[in-house]
Every structure is written in structure tokens, then in C-alpha cells.
Write a protein that holds these residues in place. Structure first.
Motif, short mmCIF file in Angstrom:
data_model
loop_
_atom_site.label_atom_id
_atom_site.label_comp_id
_atom_site.label_asym_id
_atom_site.label_seq_id
_atom_site.Cartn_x
_atom_site.Cartn_y
_atom_site.Cartn_z
N SER A 168 0.75 -1.20 0.08
CA SER A 168 -0.01 -0.11 0.14
C SER A 168 0.89 1.27 0.03
O SER A 168 1.76 1.39 1.02
N ILE A 169 0.77 2.11 -0.83
CA ILE A 169 1.78 3.26 -1.21
C ILE A 169 0.84 4.56 -0.62
O ILE A 169 -0.22 4.84 -1.43
N PRO A 170 1.48 5.24 0.23
CA PRO A 170 0.93 6.62 0.85
C PRO A 170 0.83 7.56 -0.43
O PRO A 170 1.85 7.61 -1.29
N PRO A 171 -0.43 8.26 -0.62
CA PRO A 171 -0.66 9.01 -1.78
C PRO A 171 0.54 10.31 -2.00
O PRO A 171 0.76 10.58 -2.99
N GLU A 172 1.32 10.59 -0.82
CA GLU A 172 2.36 11.45 -0.83
C GLU A 172 3.42 11.01 -1.63
O GLU A 172 4.03 11.82 -2.02
N ASN A 173 3.41 9.69 -2.08
CA ASN A 173 4.56 9.22 -2.81
C ASN A 173 4.28 9.29 -4.21
O ASN A 173 5.18 8.75 -4.90
N MET A 174 3.09 9.53 -4.67
CA MET A 174 2.67 9.33 -6.01
C MET A 174 2.55 10.68 -6.72
O MET A 174 2.22 11.74 -6.00
N THR A 175 2.56 10.68 -8.02
CA THR A 175 2.37 11.89 -8.73
C THR A 175 0.82 11.83 -9.43
O THR A 175 0.32 13.06 -10.13
N GLY A 176 0.28 10.70 -9.52
CA GLY A 176 -1.11 10.51 -10.32
C GLY A 176 -0.52 10.24 -11.58
O GLY A 176 -1.73 10.08 -12.47
N SER A 177 0.54 10.07 -12.29
CA SER A 177 0.82 9.54 -13.38
C SER A 177 1.09 8.16 -13.78
O SER A 177 1.38 7.24 -12.61
N GLU A 178 0.76 7.58 -14.76
CA GLU A 178 0.80 6.17 -15.01
C GLU A 178 2.31 5.77 -14.91
O GLU A 178 2.51 4.27 -14.86
N THR A 179 3.15 6.45 -14.89
CA THR A 179 4.67 6.19 -14.78
C THR A 179 4.81 6.02 -13.24
O THR A 179 6.26 5.62 -13.13
N ASP A 180 4.21 6.34 -12.27
CA ASP A 180 4.42 6.23 -10.75
C ASP A 180 5.15 4.71 -10.51
O ASP A 180 5.94 4.74 -9.62
N LEU A 181 4.63 3.69 -11.02
CA LEU A 181 5.23 2.53 -10.78
C LEU A 181 6.22 1.79 -11.73
O LEU A 181 6.35 0.75 -11.62
N ALA A 182 6.91 2.77 -12.39
CA ALA A 182 7.91 2.28 -13.44
C ALA A 182 9.27 2.17 -12.19
O ALA A 182 9.28 2.76 -11.29
N ARG A 183 10.01 1.07 -12.84
CA ARG A 183 11.14 0.83 -11.99
C ARG A 183 12.24 1.62 -12.60
O ARG A 183 13.33 1.92 -11.95
N TRP A 184 12.41 2.11 -13.72
CA TRP A 184 13.29 2.67 -14.39
C TRP A 184 12.81 3.91 -15.35
O TRP A 184 11.62 3.65 -15.86
N GLY A 185 13.56 4.84 -15.75
CA GLY A 185 12.91 5.60 -16.80
C GLY A 185 14.29 6.31 -17.55
O GLY A 185 15.33 6.24 -17.26
N ARG A 186 13.97 6.96 -18.73
CA ARG A 186 15.38 7.53 -19.65
C ARG A 186 14.41 8.82 -20.19
O ARG A 186 13.10 8.73 -20.57
N ILE A 187 15.13 9.83 -19.98
CA ILE A 187 14.54 11.23 -20.60
C ILE A 187 15.95 11.86 -21.29
O ILE A 187 16.79 12.00 -21.18
N LEU A 188 15.28 12.35 -22.72
CA LEU A 188 16.11 13.28 -23.50
C LEU A 188 15.55 14.63 -23.70
O LEU A 188 14.39 14.64 -23.84
N ALA A 189 16.19 15.56 -23.08
CA ALA A 189 15.88 16.91 -22.87
C ALA A 189 16.59 17.86 -23.61
O ALA A 189 17.99 17.65 -23.67
N LEU A 190 15.96 18.83 -24.09
CA LEU A 190 16.88 20.02 -25.02
C LEU A 190 16.54 21.32 -24.21
O LEU A 190 15.62 21.61 -23.71
N PRO A 191 17.70 22.12 -24.47
CA PRO A 191 17.41 23.57 -23.67
C PRO A 191 16.48 24.35 -24.73
O PRO A 191 16.09 24.13 -25.55
#
Length: 191
Positions: A168-191
Motif C-alpha cells: 500500500s503506497i501513501p498518496p504523498e509518494n505518487m504523482t498521479g501519473s501512469e509512470t509512478d510504478l515504473a522501475r526505471w526511466g530515460r529522458i532526453l531533454a533539450l535547452p
């Protein structure tokens, strides 16, 4: 750059070997930091606080972070992204790979990958040792930190959501995104 000297030449040489196997023209293995700079034009700088550097604006082409951001407090990450935005050339980019899992689960298979999310912030302070700090930020938090610093997200991807296995995960640890339960992520960002 690292806050503390941590470069592993064995891992550097492993990466060189992998790049050679992919057909990249490399200049061979290295045995010193000087050889990395001489052969590849890469200067390893440590210690260095990435939230306040002495470098000129626009003097870097890329910022690559691999499985590091999960060990840095949120406010420090925000400062690092502000400084990185200043440092990157207009054609530069950020590539970040982030491990969102409970790192204790890597060595204790009885712990689910998202086990640490079951604790409230206050409870987690008791278990979150400073020598192995884990911020527990989720993918959406990192996207927001980058966009707040002025970056545009070019591409992102996450692992499939983990099963909670009765956690059971307290709401304070979640963002409401479907990605909240992902184990890893990758991001490519540009200035």
C-alpha cells in the motif's frame, strides 16, 4: 564530473570495448585519467559540485547522467538542472537514465522493487541512510524538474509498471501519473 572521485577505469574500458564491438572507431583502452583526456578529449573532474560550476555559459554540448539522480535530494537536482541549462550550448542535450527502484531490492530478492514507496516521508527518514541515499522521486517529478529549469522534453520512456505485491503506497509518494510504478526511466531533454 562527480561530487566525489568515483570513476572506474574498468567500466570506462568496458564501454570502450562495447563501442568498438558496435563498429565505433575507438582509440583503445585507457589506464589513467590523462589518457582519457588525451585519447578521447574527455576531462574527468572530481570533486565538482554540479549545482555551481566555474564554466562559461554554453560551453558544454551534453550532460549525461546514468543511474545517479535517484541518489540526489530533490532541491539539489533542481539546482543542478538550472546550472546545466546555463552550461549547455543551444544545440546541446541532456540524457538521463534513472533507476526508480528500491536499491535494497537489488541485493535482497525478498523485497519488492518498489518496497520503499510503502513508507511515508517521515518513516523513510529512519531507513534512508545518507551513505546510500534514495530520493524516491518518480518519473513525473524528474520531468517537472527539467521543465521547471527551462528544458523541453524531446523523448521519454519508462519501464512497464511494477506489480505492487500487496504494498500500500501513501498518496504523498505518487504523482498521479501512469509512470509512478515504473522501475526505471530515460529522458532526453533539450535547452
Amino acid at each position: 564530473m562527480d561530487l566525489n572521485p568515483m570513476l572506474d577505469l574498468g567500466l570506462v574500458n568496458s564501454a570502450i570495448e562495447q563501442l568498438e564491438e558496435c563498429g565505433c572507431l575507438m582509440r583503445g583502452p585507457v589506464s589513467t585519467l590523462e589518457e582519457i583526456e588525451d585519447l578521447y578529449g574527455i576531462a574527468y573532474i572530481a570533486p565538482m559540485d554540479m549545482s555551481a560550476t566555474p564554466f562559461s555559459a554554453g560551453s558544454f554540448d551534453a550532460c549525461i547522467s546514468s543511474n545517479t539522480l535517484e541518489h540526489i535530494p530533490r532541491d539539489t537536482i533542481a539546482a543542478i538542472w538550472q546550472e546545466t541549462r546555463r552550461l549547455l550550448a543551444p544545440s546541446g542535450f541532456v540524457s538521463a537514465s534513472i533507476d526508480y527502484s528500491d536499491h535494497y531490492a537489488h541485493t535482497d530478492r525478498t523485497i519488492p522493487m518498489l518496497h520503499f514507496l510503502r513508507y511515508t516521508r517521515k518513516e523513510w527518514q529512519r531507513y534512508n541512510h545518507p551513505n546510500h541515499f534514495q530520493n524516491r522521486l518518480r518519473h513525473r517529478h524528474h520531468i517537472d524538474l527539467l521543465t521547471d529549469a527551462g528544458f523541453r522534453i524531446e523523448k521519454e520512456m519508462c519501464a512497464s509498471p511494477e506489480k505492487l505485491d500487496g504494498i500500500s503506497i501513501p498518496p504523498e509518494n505518487m504523482t498521479g501519473s501512469e509512470t509512478d510504478l515504473a522501475r526505471w526511466g530515460r529522458i532526453l531533454a533539450l535547452p
